[in-house]
Design a protein around this motif. Structure first.
Motif, mmCIF file in Angstrom:
data_model
loop_
_atom_site.group_PDB
_atom_site.id
_atom_site.type_symbol
_atom_site.label_atom_id
_atom_site.label_comp_id
_atom_site.label_asym_id
_atom_site.label_seq_id
_atom_site.Cartn_x
_atom_site.Cartn_y
_atom_site.Cartn_z
ATOM 1 N N ILE A 122 0.836 -1.202 0.000
ATOM 2 C CA ILE A 122 0.000 0.000 0.000
ATOM 3 C C ILE A 122 0.870 1.251 0.000
ATOM 4 O O ILE A 122 0.696 2.128 -0.823
ATOM 5 C CB ILE A 122 -0.947 -0.004 1.221
ATOM 6 C CG1 ILE A 122 -1.807 -1.284 1.227
ATOM 7 C CG2 ILE A 122 -1.814 1.246 1.230
ATOM 8 C CD1 ILE A 122 -2.613 -1.505 -0.035
ATOM 9 N N ARG A 123 1.821 1.309 0.922
ATOM 10 C CA ARG A 123 2.742 2.451 1.001
ATOM 11 C C ARG A 123 3.837 2.128 2.013
ATOM 12 O O ARG A 123 3.595 1.434 2.993
ATOM 13 C CB ARG A 123 2.018 3.729 1.403
ATOM 14 C CG ARG A 123 1.442 3.675 2.804
ATOM 15 C CD ARG A 123 0.772 4.983 3.208
ATOM 16 N NE ARG A 123 0.355 4.933 4.578
ATOM 17 C CZ ARG A 123 -0.772 4.387 5.022
ATOM 18 N NH1 ARG A 123 -1.617 3.842 4.158
ATOM 19 N NH2 ARG A 123 -1.068 4.389 6.311
ATOM 20 N N GLY A 124 5.034 2.606 1.749
ATOM 21 C CA GLY A 124 6.136 2.518 2.701
ATOM 22 C C GLY A 124 6.363 1.156 3.325
ATOM 23 O O GLY A 124 6.624 1.083 4.511
ATOM 24 N N GLY A 125 6.246 0.096 2.564
ATOM 25 C CA GLY A 125 6.443 -1.250 3.098
ATOM 26 C C GLY A 125 5.234 -1.820 3.822
ATOM 27 O O GLY A 125 5.274 -2.957 4.290
ATOM 28 N N LEU A 126 4.157 -1.063 3.930
ATOM 29 C CA LEU A 126 2.933 -1.548 4.572
ATOM 30 C C LEU A 126 2.111 -2.310 3.538
ATOM 31 O O LEU A 126 1.864 -1.800 2.445
ATOM 32 C CB LEU A 126 2.120 -0.383 5.138
ATOM 33 C CG LEU A 126 2.814 0.454 6.208
ATOM 34 C CD1 LEU A 126 1.951 1.650 6.580
ATOM 35 C CD2 LEU A 126 3.141 -0.385 7.428
#
Length: 184
Positions: free
Chosen positions: A139-143
């Motif tokens: 989804i974003r930033g490794g999340l």
């Protein structure tokens, strides 16, 4: 002609102004917080489910991953929390099947809308008992978010629309094929 849901999600995505810059915030660890994100996407604080969706969205906006650990961060505070699997669940998918390159837009349980466009965003990982390969989307930033069962079956239905001589199922987005799994 794009589906109405796809059009609505495109509009939401265009209006979105972004998450706080948690990747730039690096305060010292303040300790652990009694918060758990369950594998079904529920947020639990001190044993009680947080039922106010705006509060869950607020916490999700300041969530950061470092290695295998998750933290709620502000510019001055960093609290470690527990995540059973991944922090988000994909609850909805929409497509624009009439265009030259089909696009898939995914929505998470906290309202993030993400287009599937890059190989590195998508991976199959074992989940459940017995373990089965399930798609996960960054989804974003490794999340990451795990694709829910309903969304998975929708993707399988769309993958079956394609004519392939293979024992694997793929779904297309942004002109690329993304593996859903094997047919056997």
């Amino acid at each position: 002609m794009a589906e109405p849901l796809f059009q609505q999600l495109q509009k939401l995505q265009a209006e979105f102004h972004g998450h706080p810059p948690v990747e730039r915030w690096n305060p010292e660890l303040c300790g652990d917080m009694d918060m758990v994100i369950k594998s079904d996407g529920r947020w639990i604080h001190e044993g009680t489910e947080i039922r106010r969706h705006p509060l869950v969205k607020l916490f999700a906006s300041i969530l950061k991953r470092e290695g295998d650990e998750y933290f709620l961060v502000t510019p001055v505070e960093k609290l470690r929390i527990t995540v059973e699997d991944v922090p988000f669940v994909i609850t909805q998918v929409a497509r624009n099947p009439g265009s030259t390159h089909q696009q898939l837009l995914f929505t998470t349980n906290v309202g993030d809308v993400v287009e599937l466009s890059e190989e590195g965003q998508w991976q199959l990982r074992d989940f459940g008992a017995p373990p089965q390969p399930i798609p996960y989307l960054e989804i974003r930033g490794g999340l990451q978010a795990r694709v829910s069962r309903d969304v998975f079956y929708q993707l399988v239905d769309w993958a079956l629309e394609g004519d392939r001589d293979t024992d694997k199922l793929y779904v297309q987005s942004d002109g690329k094929d993304f593996l859903l799994g094997s047919c056997n």
